[in-house]
Design an enzyme around this catalytic site. Sequence first.
Site, PDB file in Angstrom:
ATOM      1  N   ASP A  35       0.896  -1.155   0.000  1.00  0.00           N
ATOM      2  CA  ASP A  35       0.000   0.000   0.000  1.00  0.00           C
ATOM      3  C   ASP A  35       0.933   1.202   0.000  1.00  0.00           C
ATOM      4  OD1 ASP A  35      -1.415   2.284   0.894  1.00  0.00           O
ATOM      5  OD2 ASP A  35      -2.951   1.009   1.766  1.00  0.00           O
ATOM      6  N   HIS A  36       0.957   1.947  -1.089  1.00  0.00           N
ATOM      7  CA  HIS A  36       2.032   2.942  -1.221  1.00  0.00           C
ATOM      8  C   HIS A  36       1.921   4.066  -0.181  1.00  0.00           C
ATOM      9  CE1 HIS A  36      -0.817   5.396  -3.597  1.00  0.00           C
ATOM     10  NE2 HIS A  36      -0.005   6.404  -3.362  1.00  0.00           N
ATOM     11  N   HIS A  86      -5.646   2.891   1.722  1.00  0.00           N
ATOM     12  CA  HIS A  86      -4.900   4.063   2.177  1.00  0.00           C
ATOM     13  C   HIS A  86      -5.506   4.701   3.438  1.00  0.00           C
ATOM     14  CE1 HIS A  86      -3.146   3.397  -1.625  1.00  0.00           C
ATOM     15  NE2 HIS A  86      -3.911   4.172  -2.351  1.00  0.00           N
TER      16      HIS A  86
HETATM   17  C1  BG6 Z   1      -4.009   5.225  -5.799  1.00  0.00           C
HETATM   18  C2  BG6 Z   1      -5.381   5.381  -6.360  1.00  0.00           C
HETATM   19  O1  BG6 Z   1      -3.908   4.054  -5.030  1.00  0.00           O
HETATM   20  O2  BG6 Z   1      -3.729   6.349  -4.951  1.00  0.00           O
HETATM   21  C3  BG6 Z   1      -5.495   6.675  -7.153  1.00  0.00           C
HETATM   22  O3  BG6 Z   1      -5.674   4.277  -7.211  1.00  0.00           O
HETATM   23  C4  BG6 Z   1      -5.094   7.846  -6.282  1.00  0.00           C
HETATM   24  O4  BG6 Z   1      -6.811   6.862  -7.645  1.00  0.00           O
HETATM   25  C5  BG6 Z   1      -3.747   7.592  -5.629  1.00  0.00           C
HETATM   26  O5  BG6 Z   1      -5.033   8.979  -7.119  1.00  0.00           O
HETATM   27  C6  BG6 Z   1      -3.437   8.670  -4.618  1.00  0.00           C
HETATM   28  O6  BG6 Z   1      -2.112   8.533  -4.212  1.00  0.00           O
HETATM   29  P1  BG6 Z   1      -1.269   9.794  -3.723  1.00  0.00           P
HETATM   30  O7  BG6 Z   1       0.029   9.214  -3.296  1.00  0.00           O
HETATM   31  O8  BG6 Z   1      -1.177  10.710  -4.916  1.00  0.00           O
HETATM   32  O9  BG6 Z   1      -2.052  10.406  -2.613  1.00  0.00           O
END
Ligand code: BG6
Length: 533
Positions: free
Chosen positions: A197-198, A260
């Site tokens: 989960d990034h 997230h």
């Molecule tokens: C991704 C979603 O996991 O996270 C995207 O699929 C979203 O829709 C993105 O835009 C948001 O990531 P960050 O790091 O830009 O907040």
Amino acid sequence: MAQTDPGKLTQETLGSPAGPCAMVIFGAGGDLTKRMLIPAMYNLCRGKLLPEEFAIVGVSIEPFSVDEFRERASKDIREFAVGGVDMKGWDWFVKRLYYVSGDFHDPKMYGKLKEILDQVKKEQSTAGNVLFYLATSPEFFPVVVQQLGAAELTKQDAQTWKRVVIEKPFGHDLPSAIALNHAVGEVLDEKQVYRIDHYLGKETVQNILAFRFANGIFEPVWNRRYVDHVQVTVAEELGVELRGGYYETAGALRDMVPNHIFQLITLCSMEPPISFDADAVHDEQTKILRALQPFSPEKVLDHAVRGQYGEGLIDGKRVPAYRNEPHVAPDSQTPTFVAMALHIDNWRWAGVPFYLRTGKRMAARATQIVIRFRRPPLVLFRKTSIDRITPNELVINIQPEEGISLSFEAKIPGPVVRLGAVNMDFQYSDYFGTTPSTGYETLIYDCMMGDPTLFQRADMVEAAWAVVQPVLDVWKALPPRDFPNYAAGAWGPAQADELLRREGREWRDPTHVNSLHQRTATNAPEAAVTGKS
Ligand code: BG6
């Protein structure tokens, strides 16, 4: 906090290089690989965190030769590197890129992969350790894992390890997540599985744990006695862009909440783990997910809000409605916004609402957690009506602002007792400078080091889907009748404001971060608080 010398990150702070290994990227022709994974690996190389004995093997359907793959990567890195490219470092890196072309369903492709892995083991001394990264579309996750198992590529022994990173989305609802865990579990031991989960790669997210558990002063007030409520906002200015095909099948709830946003909520609310061992941390996170009050159908109608953006203005420019975006149905019912009120049924948090909202095409890009404390119990300042005292607020800014601020009341100088809210601010960049990063570096490095703390365990993923499943069910059964219900550039639909207003609360405007608070609590004429707030 003791100030470190900004920019002076030593090898000790950065860590030591991972041990010998090869990384196999399935989906090497895709966007994630060129925008994130290769730049992240290159950053690890620049930070001296890759071993000398290292190789990357790209796998995808495109018929590139190894040379073509290397050329393509060399072209892409110029566009997507965060923090520039130095040719010496890139020469070292590019020589370690290999490629296998083939169909993920085809057992013969895995035979070729085995040969290449043997070759890199000899050429680059990777010692037989392999990290398989599934950067493919989700329908291939079970296919690739099963084929890897059938080809005996995931077999470990006392000297070698094999790990598999699985990208998001992990399932699209509870039954599919359970089925995927089952399919993965037939081939791999749970310890070999790294569900990514990034958000957990963001320094500011990891810092939530440091903030809570490396400081003694916050924990005593971190509970229902002192906290009135918590707000989590994950707002994006961008629309769905060219991802309409995927997004139509996902929507804001699946895309952002069980992954997230639940990471943010669990890190903020979990009990102190007995150690920073992965299982100890995951146990506490899972307890929170299991303690989230289940949504009955009535509660879904009352406590969950969905929205879809219509056309509107972003930065003064007119942008189209979601329904007019590429690959989106003209009568689409997919939500691009979600807000919810959650309750954690445990001793610490009983009665404290956790409000979350996330959406595309909102007024600003801002990810922020707000801990709103209770008002003081007594009116000591006679000329100050208690409800005009601004309650203390702890704001954790995840992005694009990165920092933490605490607001408190102060006396405005002058003969009349007047109060105003002021801020104590911490900005990451002031103390630590900025390190160019894609956000994937820490996660991939941890995987090479065998540390799964920042990854999701099977039971966590299922517990998270279990919370949102009733919402998915009710929303499916009752299609929305008012879409689009917010204009691009707004903070979501009016119902999201109503969700808090009826409980006597309101969303904090995330763009007020670090701005001057002008709210005063006084019976005398309003006056602004001066000075940095
Ligand atoms: C991704 C979603 O996991 O996270 C995207 O699929 C979203 O829709 C993105 O835009 C948001 O990531 P960050 O790091 O830009 O907040």
